[in-house]
Design a protein around this motif. Sequence first.
Motif, mmCIF file in Angstrom:
data_model
loop_
_atom_site.group_PDB
_atom_site.id
_atom_site.type_symbol
_atom_site.label_atom_id
_atom_site.label_comp_id
_atom_site.label_asym_id
_atom_site.label_seq_id
_atom_site.Cartn_x
_atom_site.Cartn_y
_atom_site.Cartn_z
ATOM 1 N N GLN A 244 0.822 -1.196 0.000
ATOM 2 C CA GLN A 244 0.000 0.000 0.000
ATOM 3 C C GLN A 244 0.867 1.261 0.000
ATOM 4 O OE1 GLN A 244 0.246 -2.257 2.441
ATOM 5 N NE2 GLN A 244 -1.747 -2.996 3.118
ATOM 6 N N VAL A 245 0.277 2.360 -0.410
ATOM 7 C CA VAL A 245 0.955 3.652 -0.407
ATOM 8 C C VAL A 245 0.212 4.566 0.556
ATOM 9 C CG1 VAL A 245 1.671 5.641 -1.781
ATOM 10 C CG2 VAL A 245 1.733 3.337 -2.785
ATOM 11 N N GLY A 246 0.929 5.135 1.507
ATOM 12 C CA GLY A 246 0.285 5.928 2.545
ATOM 13 C C GLY A 246 0.234 7.408 2.230
ATOM 14 N N ASP A 247 -0.721 8.091 2.856
ATOM 15 C CA ASP A 247 -0.883 9.536 2.758
ATOM 16 C C ASP A 247 -1.116 10.059 4.173
ATOM 17 O OD1 ASP A 247 -1.597 12.170 2.408
ATOM 18 O OD2 ASP A 247 -3.198 11.785 0.971
ATOM 19 N N PRO A 248 -0.031 10.407 4.906
ATOM 20 C CA PRO A 248 -0.205 10.783 6.309
ATOM 21 C C PRO A 248 -1.048 12.034 6.507
ATOM 22 C CG PRO A 248 2.025 11.262 5.569
ATOM 23 C CD PRO A 248 1.379 10.451 4.489
ATOM 24 N N TYR A 249 -1.064 12.920 5.523
ATOM 25 C CA TYR A 249 -1.862 14.139 5.681
ATOM 26 C C TYR A 249 -3.352 13.805 5.662
ATOM 27 C CZ TYR A 249 2.714 16.050 4.767
ATOM 28 O OH TYR A 249 4.062 16.319 4.838
ATOM 29 N N LEU A 313 -13.492 -4.433 -3.609
ATOM 30 C CA LEU A 313 -13.601 -5.164 -2.344
ATOM 31 C C LEU A 313 -12.257 -5.369 -1.663
ATOM 32 C CD1 LEU A 313 -16.208 -8.004 -3.036
ATOM 33 C CD2 LEU A 313 -16.300 -6.351 -1.162
ATOM 34 N N LEU A 314 -11.231 -5.678 -2.422
ATOM 35 C CA LEU A 314 -9.984 -6.150 -1.822
ATOM 36 C C LEU A 314 -8.842 -5.139 -1.831
ATOM 37 C CD1 LEU A 314 -9.782 -9.854 -3.027
ATOM 38 C CD2 LEU A 314 -10.438 -8.976 -0.789
ATOM 39 N N ALA A 315 -8.986 -4.023 -2.546
ATOM 40 C CA ALA A 315 -7.916 -3.033 -2.542
ATOM 41 C C ALA A 315 -7.648 -2.571 -1.113
ATOM 42 C CB ALA A 315 -8.292 -1.849 -3.420
ATOM 43 N N GLU A 316 -6.377 -2.428 -0.768
ATOM 44 C CA GLU A 316 -6.012 -2.017 0.589
ATOM 45 C C GLU A 316 -5.523 -0.567 0.605
ATOM 46 O OE1 GLU A 316 -3.464 -4.944 2.385
ATOM 47 O OE2 GLU A 316 -4.865 -6.573 1.989
ATOM 48 N N SER A 317 -6.206 0.258 -0.191
ATOM 49 C CA SER A 317 -5.912 1.690 -0.167
ATOM 50 C C SER A 317 -6.012 2.192 1.262
ATOM 51 C CB SER A 317 -6.900 2.452 -1.058
ATOM 52 O OG SER A 317 -6.867 1.956 -2.379
ATOM 53 N N GLN A 318 -5.122 3.097 1.616
ATOM 54 C CA GLN A 318 -4.992 3.510 3.014
ATOM 55 C C GLN A 318 -5.925 4.661 3.389
ATOM 56 O OE1 GLN A 318 -2.400 1.880 5.338
ATOM 57 N NE2 GLN A 318 -3.361 0.584 3.803
ATOM 58 N N GLU A 319 -5.927 4.967 4.698
ATOM 59 C CA GLU A 319 -6.649 6.113 5.253
ATOM 60 C C GLU A 319 -8.153 6.038 4.985
ATOM 61 O OE1 GLU A 319 -2.593 6.564 4.822
ATOM 62 O OE2 GLU A 319 -3.791 7.048 3.056
#
Length: 743
Positions: A244-249, A313-319
Amino acid sequence: MSEADSDHELIVAELGREPTPAEAALFENLWSEHCAYRSSRPLLSAFESEGEQVVVGPGDDAAVVALPSIGGTSEDGSEDGETEGDEDVYITLGIESHNHPSYVDPFDGAATGVGGIVRDTLSMGAYPIALTDSLYFGPFENEHSRYLLEGVVEGISHYGNCIGVPTVGGSVDFHPDYEGNPLVNVACVGLLTEDRLVTAVAQEPGNKLVLVGNATGRDGLGGASFASEDLAEDAETEDRPAVQVGDPYAEKLLIEANEVMIDEGLIESARDLGAAGLGGASSELVAKGSLGAEIDLERVHQREPNMTPLEILLAESQERMCYEVAPENVERVREIAERFDLGCSVIGEVTNGNYVCTHQGETVVDVDAEFLGDGSPMNDLPWEEPTDPETDLPDTDLEDAFDAVVGSPNTASKRWVYRQYDHEVGVRTSVPPGDDAAIVAVRETDTGIDGGTGTGLAISAGAAPNWTVANPRDGARAVALENATNLAVKGTTPLAAVDCLNGGNPEKADVYGGFKAIVDGLAEMCAELSVPVVGGNVSLYNDSVSGPIPPTPTLAMVGTKAGYDAPGLEARSEESSLLLVGDDALERDSFALGGSELLAQFEGTDRFPDLPEAPIDRLETLATVANAESTLATHDVSHGGLAVTLAEMVTADVGLEVALPTDDLAAGLFHELPGRGVIQTTDPDAVVEAFDGVAPVVELGSPTADGTLSITVATEGGDETTVLDRTAADIAALRTVLETELE
């Protein structure tokens, strides 16, 4: 028949038909080792998870523990007694592993591990107040290990600093068996009150399911199944799409939006979107309430065109968070999401039926939610009992041994790591990283943390791969004891713990035997210490072409005390005595050096030392002594033995003159029996009296003004001879190996 074939037969029998592609993918991910704990769940009943303080135990996104009522300390140092309203103050504890992703993409893998454990905290209604990270890499001298270390630390610091949650503690270990599979274990502590608590248990049919946060993309597809396989030789390139790719903001906005929703009482239940994405979060939410759901996948806000039902359903996109919301509160939730510039989709509602997902008018999933979440069969795997190593002790010169152990990356200063973390954000941190345990303020008073009033929460986290390689069961017991000792020397009483149990491929009998042993050992010592293990995480299949990792039981333990102050670990210049407490090995005929850094440096082997009996008594006494006004400094003795403890207590202005209480110099300085501490005190008689009948106490020496560590030993004639002299500058040069090599 393979596991996949038998699973397929079971699913077909339950459904009465072949599963759809989306259903098959959901079962593959939710029945994977990563989600279902198929190989570990049969072992986890060994842990005692109940106690008066436990509000929510294992099984939810995070555990919830009630803080005890602890009297504050007034300005004159007297006890105020119980603080009004203390009984409704809770903390959350959670721990997460992001091991495989951190090997493939160390920055994003580690960063999204932080994001995931923070959202687990949010889903309980808590505000995150502290993070710890326990990191394990291959040999420090290897270029690839350093690449992973630098990327992981950068990912953790970037994400944690951006979201404003301090990283206050943890551990860093290097061992050859992590070369092909590093470990990244992140724990989070949250703070809430009784009225803010929510859980992941769906409440009522007719309530809406609302997805809040970032738009859904194709990143992280198959992350749960990826985490349930050995790392292949080409994992760094082939498995990158599963990271996954994170977006802390966006996460920071989600933290604040969640806070407003909880404050306004808009949330009935919540689940963060982690492993298996929306399918995992929404199905688990309703399954816990023995309910179902109807979800229209087209309503999910998406950032990529033409996404298939399976991808949505299965994508683990963050936030992203999945909330159960009463119909009359949906519009207010939408308003709050828009205020914080977050996406918001009403994707369906809770029902009394099956878990049903549709897409463009076609039903793509129609299964019983509880069967999907809990129906996977458990694995009954063979295991082999670990054996003790033979004794093969190296013949080493004392000065060479001291330099090697104190200068080892395992025992050297980790300042290079923790200085990259903002540990002061939130202004709760009283004892920062670099000490035995961090202390954060969990209940402020009008005078603030500088006044030393209110309640402090101490946090210690880590494991010891050298120990669990030497003896998985006793090494794990020692890990629990060492973390508890870290809390005790800061004057705190253990409250609860969470664990992250890391192992290799459980289908290998020797590997599974080692994993079973760390579970049993950790459970036994936590029970002995009356510390409930209220939650945790299991990560198996940490195996690669270079072999399995050491069985690694990371433990994050918390303790409480009145006030936020604690004695530091550096010696002070006042006239005083230095005492070693709890060293039972001095009373034995021989020392055991198994698991020690000394043997790791010089390729020796030995049995693991016998652990002390009745450890809870010595820890309670140690905490009491640590809080005494006469105590100037305290430091636990464990990794690297007494040599490292003394080296860490010396400063440029304050040295130590120590008489070693044994003529077996190597063993006396380097054995790693946990449950010991060094105390600098102005009242040594009071310390001896406190430990009478509890644990042995030996006077080591006293501080000096020359900034030198001087160690002497008695000769046969009763005289003393100096066996080691090291200046503070010499010691600093040894202990800054990470900074020297990485900058």
